[in-house]
Design an enzyme around this catalytic site. Structure first.
Site, PDB file in Angstrom:
ATOM      1  N   ARG A   5     -39.955  -6.297 -42.350  1.00 23.18           N
ATOM      2  CA  ARG A   5     -38.938  -5.442 -41.747  1.00 23.18           C
ATOM      3  C   ARG A   5     -38.249  -6.201 -40.609  1.00 23.18           C
ATOM      4  NH1 ARG A   5     -41.052  -2.170 -38.911  1.00 23.18           N
ATOM      5  NH2 ARG A   5     -43.269  -2.499 -39.271  1.00 23.18           N
TER       6      ARG A   5
ATOM      7  N   TYR B  96     -36.338  -6.637 -49.280  1.00 23.76           N
ATOM      8  CA  TYR B  96     -37.783  -6.509 -49.096  1.00 23.76           C
ATOM      9  C   TYR B  96     -38.221  -5.155 -48.546  1.00 23.76           C
ATOM     10  CZ  TYR B  96     -42.555  -8.142 -48.479  1.00 23.76           C
ATOM     11  OH  TYR B  96     -43.912  -8.308 -48.591  1.00 23.76           O
TER      12      TYR B  96
ATOM     13  N   GLY C 179     -39.708  -2.207 -46.621  1.00 23.80           N
ATOM     14  CA  GLY C 179     -39.138  -1.135 -45.810  1.00 23.80           C
ATOM     15  C   GLY C 179     -37.642  -1.285 -45.546  1.00 23.80           C
TER      16      GLY C 179
ATOM     17  N   LYS D  58     -39.703   3.920 -45.134  1.00 25.73           N
ATOM     18  CA  LYS D  58     -39.580   3.987 -43.670  1.00 25.73           C
ATOM     19  C   LYS D  58     -38.261   4.630 -43.234  1.00 25.73           C
ATOM     20  CE  LYS D  58     -43.392   1.575 -43.176  1.00 25.73           C
ATOM     21  NZ  LYS D  58     -44.655   2.261 -42.849  1.00 25.73           N
TER      22      LYS D  58
ATOM     23  N   HIS E 183     -46.229   8.255 -39.011  1.00 21.25           N
ATOM     24  CA  HIS E 183     -46.725   7.028 -39.641  1.00 21.25           C
ATOM     25  C   HIS E 183     -48.255   7.115 -39.690  1.00 21.25           C
ATOM     26  CE1 HIS E 183     -46.723   2.315 -39.447  1.00 21.25           C
ATOM     27  NE2 HIS E 183     -46.710   2.737 -40.687  1.00 21.25           N
TER      28      HIS E 183
ATOM     29  N   SER F 284     -48.410  -0.852 -37.933  1.00 19.03           N
ATOM     30  CA  SER F 284     -48.399  -1.628 -39.171  1.00 19.03           C
ATOM     31  C   SER F 284     -49.451  -2.733 -39.131  1.00 19.03           C
ATOM     32  CB  SER F 284     -47.029  -2.259 -39.396  1.00 19.03           C
ATOM     33  OG  SER F 284     -46.103  -1.246 -39.662  1.00 19.03           O
TER      34      SER F 284
ATOM     35  N   CYS G 163     -52.635  -2.512 -39.070  1.00 21.33           N
ATOM     36  CA  CYS G 163     -53.780  -2.228 -38.204  1.00 21.33           C
ATOM     37  C   CYS G 163     -54.827  -1.375 -38.899  1.00 21.33           C
ATOM     38  CB  CYS G 163     -53.329  -1.567 -36.917  1.00 21.33           C
ATOM     39  SG  CYS G 163     -52.401  -2.684 -35.866  1.00 21.33           S
ATOM     40  N   GLY G 164     -54.747  -1.239 -40.222  1.00 23.12           N
ATOM     41  CA  GLY G 164     -55.878  -0.668 -40.925  1.00 23.12           C
ATOM     42  C   GLY G 164     -55.707   0.718 -41.523  1.00 23.12           C
TER      43      GLY G 164
ATOM     44  N   ASP H  53     -49.964   5.964 -45.565  1.00 18.77           N
ATOM     45  CA  ASP H  53     -48.923   5.422 -44.672  1.00 18.77           C
ATOM     46  C   ASP H  53     -48.073   6.479 -43.970  1.00 18.77           C
ATOM     47  OD1 ASP H  53     -47.771   2.876 -43.706  1.00 18.77           O
ATOM     48  OD2 ASP H  53     -45.944   3.564 -44.685  1.00 18.77           O
TER      49      ASP H  53
ATOM     50  N   SER I  23     -47.656 -10.352 -47.256  1.00 22.35           N
ATOM     51  CA  SER I  23     -47.514 -10.120 -48.702  1.00 22.35           C
ATOM     52  C   SER I  23     -48.093  -8.752 -49.043  1.00 22.35           C
ATOM     53  CB  SER I  23     -48.220 -11.231 -49.486  1.00 22.35           C
ATOM     54  OG  SER I  23     -49.565 -11.368 -49.085  1.00 22.35           O
ATOM     55  N   ARG I  24     -47.587  -8.155 -50.113  1.00 25.31           N
ATOM     56  CA  ARG I  24     -47.907  -6.749 -50.394  1.00 25.31           C
ATOM     57  C   ARG I  24     -48.196  -6.511 -51.871  1.00 25.31           C
ATOM     58  NH1 ARG I  24     -47.450  -2.911 -45.787  1.00 25.31           N
ATOM     59  NH2 ARG I  24     -46.832  -4.310 -44.107  1.00 25.31           N
TER      60      ARG I  24
ATOM     61  N   ARG J 157     -54.845  -2.352 -32.383  1.00 30.61           N
ATOM     62  CA  ARG J 157     -55.633  -3.581 -32.315  1.00 30.61           C
ATOM     63  C   ARG J 157     -55.720  -4.002 -30.874  1.00 30.61           C
ATOM     64  NH1 ARG J 157     -55.844  -7.584 -36.638  1.00 30.61           N
ATOM     65  NH2 ARG J 157     -55.035  -6.418 -38.410  1.00 30.61           N
TER      66      ARG J 157
ATOM     67  N   GLY K  99     -66.029   0.019 -44.000  1.00 27.72           N
ATOM     68  CA  GLY K  99     -66.890   1.132 -44.429  1.00 27.72           C
ATOM     69  C   GLY K  99     -67.732   1.713 -43.300  1.00 27.72           C
TER      70      GLY K  99
HETATM   71  P1  GTP Z   1     -48.833  -0.902 -42.947  1.00 28.73           P
HETATM   72  O1  GTP Z   1     -49.051  -0.636 -44.395  1.00 28.73           O
HETATM   73  O2  GTP Z   1     -48.008  -2.104 -42.655  1.00 28.73           O
HETATM   74  O3  GTP Z   1     -48.329   0.282 -42.187  1.00 28.73           O
HETATM   75  O4  GTP Z   1     -50.294  -1.315 -42.323  1.00 28.73           O
HETATM   76  P2  GTP Z   1     -51.740  -0.643 -42.454  1.00 28.73           P
HETATM   77  O5  GTP Z   1     -52.002   0.097 -41.180  1.00 28.73           O
HETATM   78  O6  GTP Z   1     -51.910   0.095 -43.710  1.00 28.73           O
HETATM   79  O7  GTP Z   1     -52.709  -1.912 -42.448  1.00 28.73           O
HETATM   80  P3  GTP Z   1     -53.892  -2.326 -43.445  1.00 28.73           P
HETATM   81  O8  GTP Z   1     -54.855  -1.225 -43.765  1.00 28.73           O
HETATM   82  O9  GTP Z   1     -53.308  -2.989 -44.612  1.00 28.73           O
HETATM   83  O10 GTP Z   1     -54.687  -3.360 -42.512  1.00 28.73           O
HETATM   84  C1  GTP Z   1     -54.370  -4.680 -42.465  1.00 28.73           C
HETATM   85  C2  GTP Z   1     -55.312  -5.538 -41.656  1.00 28.73           C
HETATM   86  O11 GTP Z   1     -56.241  -4.820 -40.839  1.00 28.73           O
HETATM   87  C3  GTP Z   1     -56.134  -6.410 -42.566  1.00 28.73           C
HETATM   88  O12 GTP Z   1     -56.038  -7.714 -42.064  1.00 28.73           O
HETATM   89  C4  GTP Z   1     -57.535  -5.896 -42.431  1.00 28.73           C
HETATM   90  O13 GTP Z   1     -58.472  -6.912 -42.626  1.00 28.73           O
HETATM   91  C5  GTP Z   1     -57.560  -5.348 -41.022  1.00 28.73           C
HETATM   92  N1  GTP Z   1     -58.522  -4.250 -40.863  1.00 28.73           N
HETATM   93  C6  GTP Z   1     -58.443  -3.035 -41.437  1.00 28.73           C
HETATM   94  N2  GTP Z   1     -59.496  -2.262 -41.081  1.00 28.73           N
HETATM   95  C7  GTP Z   1     -60.247  -3.019 -40.231  1.00 28.73           C
HETATM   96  C8  GTP Z   1     -61.461  -2.778 -39.510  1.00 28.73           C
HETATM   97  O14 GTP Z   1     -62.060  -1.709 -39.551  1.00 28.73           O
HETATM   98  N3  GTP Z   1     -61.936  -3.802 -38.728  1.00 28.73           N
HETATM   99  C9  GTP Z   1     -61.295  -5.000 -38.643  1.00 28.73           C
HETATM  100  N4  GTP Z   1     -61.807  -5.938 -37.859  1.00 28.73           N
HETATM  101  N5  GTP Z   1     -60.163  -5.267 -39.314  1.00 28.73           N
HETATM  102  C10 GTP Z   1     -59.630  -4.293 -40.096  1.00 28.73           C
HETATM  103 MN    MN Z   2     -50.638   0.251 -45.395  1.00 34.08          MN
HETATM  104 MN    MN Z   3     -46.615   1.451 -42.527  1.00 32.81          MN
END
Ligand code: GTP
Ligand code: MN
Ligand code: MN
Length: 621
Positions: free
Chosen positions: A94, A234, A236, A243, A263, A285, A287-288, A310, A402-403, A434, A530
């Site tokens: 984005r 690409y 979003g 978005k 979000h 984004s 961040c998990g 999302d 990458s997605r 994060r 987990g």
């Molecule tokens: P968008 O789809 O862009 O909105 O992002 P998202 O929030 O869905 O992010 P996603 O779940 O794809 O997380 C991406 C990154 O976060 C990866 O590099 C994961 O390894 C890391 N990650 C996710 N959960 C954890 C966790 O519980 N601990 C740690 N250390 N890293 C995590």
């Molecule tokens: Mn995601």
């Molecule tokens: Mn997102």
């Protein structure tokens, strides 16, 4: 629908084929056809195609893109009906600095958005779109975000010259004939979405695999409920239902109508007694969210299912129960870090095929690979830029952003009620970012206003999901900074007002988590993934009133003894590092919060009171 001032500016006559097609449209919805005609007159495509959303159409378009070099067909044995796309290296995320909110007044867009006067922007865009689709096909994609059976279905129509967008939209939303029929029958309002790669072809000119334009414009007109996107193909930037619509435009609609477009992932969690709760989570984004939405609990007897990964639309019914829907039909997930050990549910969904990957690496046997997918690193790959790659190459094989784009129905743990037009009842909201320091593993807010303060000051170190520096602490209110379609101060006010209107006792409880805190040695203090189910268990037990915690200046935090740590291999020191609330770290946090509030300028009084309350508690603890 408002007139965007562009529909009448067509300069050249349409070619006969396009003219005929527009004279015989697949709908009797006059306003829709007139709007499409206006865009065609402006963009001058060679052909026009109304997307029906069928399997046959998908096959035809993916064949076409394989031939054009846009897609690589993957091994049918490994990943049936799946493809890899490789974008222009300049078109990989984005583009926030090229994203605009065009409201009548500058104040309407607020201090966090790029604002342009709508009239001036429409002029700019009219120039950019003039002839932009020459040599290409203009696709018209009727779509709905959320259920077609919703009380008021949220329709959109995306016009695009990218077949990659058509196929991706087919995964991410309900598109095509059923939508067009219902929309036309009801003469329903729809969000006008206009997209062009901005790469017209001269007669005889050879196309490139990923056409785009160095000049990019991602423009929202919230007051007109319209979106214009130019120059990028690409994610979003181009799949406008996501978005641009479901967050930026929808947040403005939600503000007007009294609901929330956020979000957030949506997770269903069922305890050993069979009682279910739904929890939404806002993490910036990369961040998990997708990982957390597909959680595999490591604790006995607990079951997690996914509702969304999302975007969440939260509405409040007559009984004041918050109900939430996921408006999307697909996953557009970050590939790197998604693997058999971290997110097996995503891996299983992908393996069922019907997936478009973008900017991942290719294995020699027609599969895909990215950093973190498997513990074993392949000996040889073709990287996302098409070069030979070996573990010695010293660079990532897949682009960090990458997605994978996969139908949500392929997720085995999808909750059966995920597409209930009424949504599911929402019990809790989790904010998280994060942060290497300061923010503990989990805290419970003292109440709605304190929770809104936590959300308003949510911070995270930046990732590769947007262009720009990585690893800098940035404030990201409710993980919505790039997605609030209006003034951020009004957005915070809207959260406060909604709580006051619906009643605090009816609102979801708010929690703040941080899976990313580091130990003094630099490793993650908490194992995450987990194991986050242990935090979810604590949250659910708090909701039920059966778990303890201790009050700290930043909220109620569990002690070691309050978390179920059965079978978890974690040292006392790491646990301590994850849960600690350090007064000095938090006092150091205040200047950052003040700087952020100064930037916002017009922060609601209640939020400033919360800021003062935090400092008081810190100084007096
Ligand atoms: P968008 O789809 O862009 O909105 O992002 P998202 O929030 O869905 O992010 P996603 O779940 O794809 O997380 C991406 C990154 O976060 C990866 O590099 C994961 O390894 C890391 N990650 C996710 N959960 C954890 C966790 O519980 N601990 C740690 N250390 N890293 C995590
Ligand atoms: Mn995601
Ligand atoms: Mn997102």
């Amino acid at each position: 629908m408002a007139d965007n001032g562009t529909a009448t500016t067509g300069t050249t006559a349409l070619n006969r084929e396009v003219q005929q097609s527009l004279d015989n449209p697949p709908t009797d919805y006059r306003e829709l056809v007139d709007w499409v005609r206006g865009i065609a007159e402006l963009a001058q495509p060679d052909h026009i195609h109304w997307a029906d959303g069928s399997e046959a159409e998908w096959t035809r378009l993916t064949d076409l893109m394989v031939e054009a070099g846009t897609l690589v067909r993957l091994s049918d044995e490994k990943l049936p009906n799946s493809f890899a796309a490789f974008s222009d290296p300049e078109d990989v995320a984005r583009v926030e600095e090229r994203t605009f909110i065009c409201t009548k007044t500058e104040k309407g867009a607020g201090p966090t958005n790029n604002w342009e006067d709508p009239t001036a922007m429409k002029e700019t865009l009219t120039k950019r779109f003039n002839g932009a689709m020459r040599g290409r096909t203009m696709y018209v994609i009727p779509f709905v975000m959320g259920s077609l059976d919703a009380q008021k279905p949220q329709y959109g129509v995306e016009i695009t010259d990218s077949p990659y967008v058509v196929c991706s939209m087919r995964i991410m939303a309900t598109i095509g004939t059923p939508v067009l029929e219902r929309m036309s029958r009801d003469k329903a309002e729809f969000v006008e979405c206009v997209h062009s790669l901005g790469a017209p072809l001269q007669p005889g000119e050879q196309d490139v695999p990923w056409p785009c334009n160095p000049a990019k414009y991602i423009v929202q007109f919230p007051e007109d409920r319209a979106i214009w996107s130019f120059g990028s193909g690409y994610g979003g930037n181009a799949l406008l239902g996501k978005k641009c619509y479901a967050l930026r435009i929808a947040s403005a609609i939600a503000h007007d109508e009294g609901w929330l477009a956020e979000h957030m992932l949506i997770l269903k969690i069922t305890d050993p007694q069979g009682e279910s709760h739904y929890i939404a989570g806002a993490f910036p984004s990369a961040c998990g969210k997708t990982n957390f939405a597909m959680l595999e609990p490591t604790i006995e007897g607990w079951k997690a299912e996914m509702v969304g990964d999302d975007i969440a639309w939260i509405r409040f019914g007559k009984d004041h129960t918050p109900r939430v829907v996921n408006p999307e039909a697909g996953l557009f997930g970050v590939a790197p870090g998604t693997g058999w050990s971290t997110n097996p549910n995503a891996m299983r969904a992908i393996e069922r095929g019907n997936t478009i990957f973008t900017n991942v690496a290719l294995t020699d046997d027609g599969g895909v690979w990215w950093e973190g997918m498997t513990d074993d690193i392949p000996e040889h790959l073709t990287d996302w830029k098409g070069n030979d790659w070996t573990p010695q190459s010293g660079r990532p094989a897949a682009h960090p952003n990458s997605r994978f784009c996969t139908p949500i129905k392929q997720v085995e743990i999808l909750a059966p009620e995920y597409d209930d037009p009424e949504g599911v009842p929402l019990s809790a909201i989790i904010f998280g970012g994060r942060r290497k320091t300061t923010v503990p593993l989990v805290s419970e807010s003292f109440g709605w206003e304190h929770g809104v303060f936590q959300g308003a000051t949510l911070s995270s170190e930046t990732t590769a999901a947007a262009k720009g520096a990585v690893g800098v602490v940035r404030r990201d209110p409710m993980a919505m900074l790039p997605f609030i379609g209006y003034n951020a101060n009004d957005y915070l006010e809207h959260w406060l007002n909604t709580g006051a209107r619906v009643g605090e006792e009816n609102m979801p409880r708010i929690y703040y988590v941080n899976w990313f805190r580091r130990t003094p040695e630099g490793g993650f203090a908490w194992p995450g993934f987990g194991e986050n189910s242990r935090v979810v268990k604590w949250i659910v037990e708090r909701l039920k009133g059966t778990a303890e915690g201790h009050e700290t200046p930043v909220g109620v935090v569990p002690g070691k003894e309050d978390l179920d740590l059965t079978g978890l291999d974690i040292s006392d020191a790491d646990l301590e590092a994850a849960l600690r609330v350090d007064k000095d770290e938090w006092l150091n946090e205040l200047p950052g919060i003040d700087e952020w509030f100064a930037r916002l300028g017009d922060v609601p009084e209640v939020i400033l009171e919360q800021r003062a309350g935090l400092e008081d508690r810190l100084r007096n603890s």
